[in-house]
Design a protein around this motif. Structure first.
Motif, PDB file in Angstrom:
ATOM      1  N   GLY A  10       0.888  -1.293  -0.003  1.00  0.00           N
ATOM      2  CA  GLY A  10      -0.023  -0.008   0.190  1.00  0.00           C
ATOM      3  C   GLY A  10       0.916   1.163   0.094  1.00  0.00           C
ATOM      4  O   GLY A  10       2.125   1.206  -0.084  1.00  0.00           O
ATOM      5  N   LEU A  11       0.104   2.242   0.401  1.00  0.00           N
ATOM      6  CA  LEU A  11       0.773   3.546   0.307  1.00  0.00           C
ATOM      7  C   LEU A  11       1.000   4.111   1.804  1.00  0.00           C
ATOM      8  O   LEU A  11      -0.130   4.177   2.386  1.00  0.00           O
ATOM      9  CB  LEU A  11       0.087   4.719  -0.389  1.00  0.00           C
ATOM     10  N   VAL A  12       2.197   4.424   2.078  1.00  0.00           N
ATOM     11  CA  VAL A  12       2.424   4.962   3.522  1.00  0.00           C
ATOM     12  C   VAL A  12       3.419   5.866   3.540  1.00  0.00           C
ATOM     13  O   VAL A  12       3.839   6.692   2.401  1.00  0.00           O
ATOM     14  CB  VAL A  12       3.267   3.770   4.578  1.00  0.00           C
ATOM     15  N   GLN A  13       3.415   6.959   4.515  1.00  0.00           N
ATOM     16  CA  GLN A  13       4.346   7.997   4.586  1.00  0.00           C
ATOM     17  C   GLN A  13       5.690   7.617   5.332  1.00  0.00           C
ATOM     18  O   GLN A  13       5.642   6.689   5.594  1.00  0.00           O
ATOM     19  CB  GLN A  13       3.745   8.990   5.515  1.00  0.00           C
ATOM     20  N   LEU A  14       6.578   8.416   4.802  1.00  0.00           N
ATOM     21  CA  LEU A  14       7.900   8.161   5.526  1.00  0.00           C
ATOM     22  C   LEU A  14       8.113   7.884   7.048  1.00  0.00           C
ATOM     23  O   LEU A  14       7.036   8.466   8.001  1.00  0.00           O
ATOM     24  CB  LEU A  14       8.766   9.629   5.277  1.00  0.00           C
ATOM     25  N   GLY A  16       6.452   5.225   8.338  1.00  0.00           N
ATOM     26  CA  GLY A  16       5.268   4.376   8.560  1.00  0.00           C
ATOM     27  C   GLY A  16       5.682   2.844   8.506  1.00  0.00           C
ATOM     28  O   GLY A  16       6.832   2.456   8.403  1.00  0.00           O
ATOM     29  N   SER A  17       4.770   2.026   8.629  1.00  0.00           N
ATOM     30  CA  SER A  17       4.823   0.607   8.859  1.00  0.00           C
ATOM     31  C   SER A  17       4.177  -0.112   7.881  1.00  0.00           C
ATOM     32  O   SER A  17       2.930   0.278   7.597  1.00  0.00           O
ATOM     33  CB  SER A  17       4.756   0.349  10.202  1.00  0.00           C
ATOM     34  N   LEU A  18       4.384  -1.294   7.596  1.00  0.00           N
ATOM     35  CA  LEU A  18       3.463  -2.266   6.786  1.00  0.00           C
ATOM     36  C   LEU A  18       3.945  -3.657   7.141  1.00  0.00           C
ATOM     37  O   LEU A  18       5.224  -3.628   7.363  1.00  0.00           O
ATOM     38  CB  LEU A  18       3.583  -2.001   5.130  1.00  0.00           C
ATOM     39  N   ARG A  19       2.923  -4.584   6.717  1.00  0.00           N
ATOM     40  CA  ARG A  19       3.238  -5.695   7.003  1.00  0.00           C
ATOM     41  C   ARG A  19       2.767  -6.485   5.848  1.00  0.00           C
ATOM     42  O   ARG A  19       1.586  -6.546   5.504  1.00  0.00           O
ATOM     43  CB  ARG A  19       2.740  -6.425   8.338  1.00  0.00           C
ATOM     44  N   LEU A  20       3.732  -7.087   4.977  1.00  0.00           N
ATOM     45  CA  LEU A  20       3.504  -8.017   4.058  1.00  0.00           C
ATOM     46  C   LEU A  20       3.413  -9.526   4.073  1.00  0.00           C
ATOM     47  O   LEU A  20       3.944  -9.910   5.091  1.00  0.00           O
ATOM     48  CB  LEU A  20       4.438  -7.887   2.913  1.00  0.00           C
ATOM     49  N   SER A  21       2.228  -9.970   3.525  1.00  0.00           N
ATOM     50  CA  SER A  21       2.134 -11.610   3.742  1.00  0.00           C
ATOM     51  C   SER A  21       2.414 -11.980   2.363  1.00  0.00           C
ATOM     52  O   SER A  21       2.027 -11.693   1.299  1.00  0.00           O
ATOM     53  CB  SER A  21       0.668 -11.643   4.344  1.00  0.00           C
ATOM     54  N   CYS A  22       2.618 -13.491   2.346  1.00  0.00           N
ATOM     55  CA  CYS A  22       2.661 -14.591   1.304  1.00  0.00           C
ATOM     56  C   CYS A  22       2.050 -15.661   1.779  1.00  0.00           C
ATOM     57  O   CYS A  22       2.816 -16.659   2.805  1.00  0.00           O
ATOM     58  CB  CYS A  22       4.070 -14.381   0.717  1.00  0.00           C
TER      59      CYS A  22
END
Length: 121
Positions: A10-14, A16-22
């Motif tokens: 997704g789109l996040v700001q400087l 920020g955090s994300l969690r990817l899944s596979c």
């Protein structure tokens, strides 16, 4: 037939955090190696992180201390937790797994379709 499906981009700001899944699906005997790669526009695909079947982790220098690769309880899912994201982390992220199936004598590497991560400044 084995399929890998990534999600969580997704789109996040400087910062920020994300969690990817596979998630791996299909007729799988074992998953012996799990990796994340990324490809930024106009650049070659590059290694990000690796998790072996014995729990060893390896990270690219550019993400050490910020990204964490882990395996889900269901064992067919691999995660990439990303914190302190920077604009240079913007890329399509792909999971890549070494999977043994009943059909092949040796395990093969499989790729997912990728998930877009965009970090804005």
């Amino acid at each position: 037939q084995v399929q890998l499906v990534e999600s969580g981009g997704g789109l996040v700001q400087l910062g920020g955090s994300l969690r990817l899944s596979c998630v791996a699906s299909g007729t799988i005997v074992s998953i012996e190696d799990m990796r994340w790669y990324r490809q930024a526009p106009g650049k070659q695909r590059e290694f990000v992180a690796r998790l072996t079947d014995v729990g060893t982790t390896v990270y690219a220098d550019s993400v050490k201390g910020r990204f964490t690769i882990s395996r889900g309880f269901a064992r067919n899912t691999v995660y990439l937790q990303m914190i302190s994201l920077k604009p240079e982390d913007t890329a399509v992220y792909y999971c890549n797994e070494l999977i043994r199936t009943p059909i092949n004598a040796r395990p093969d590497f499989y790729w997912g379709q990728g998930t877009q991560v965009t970090v804005s400044s």
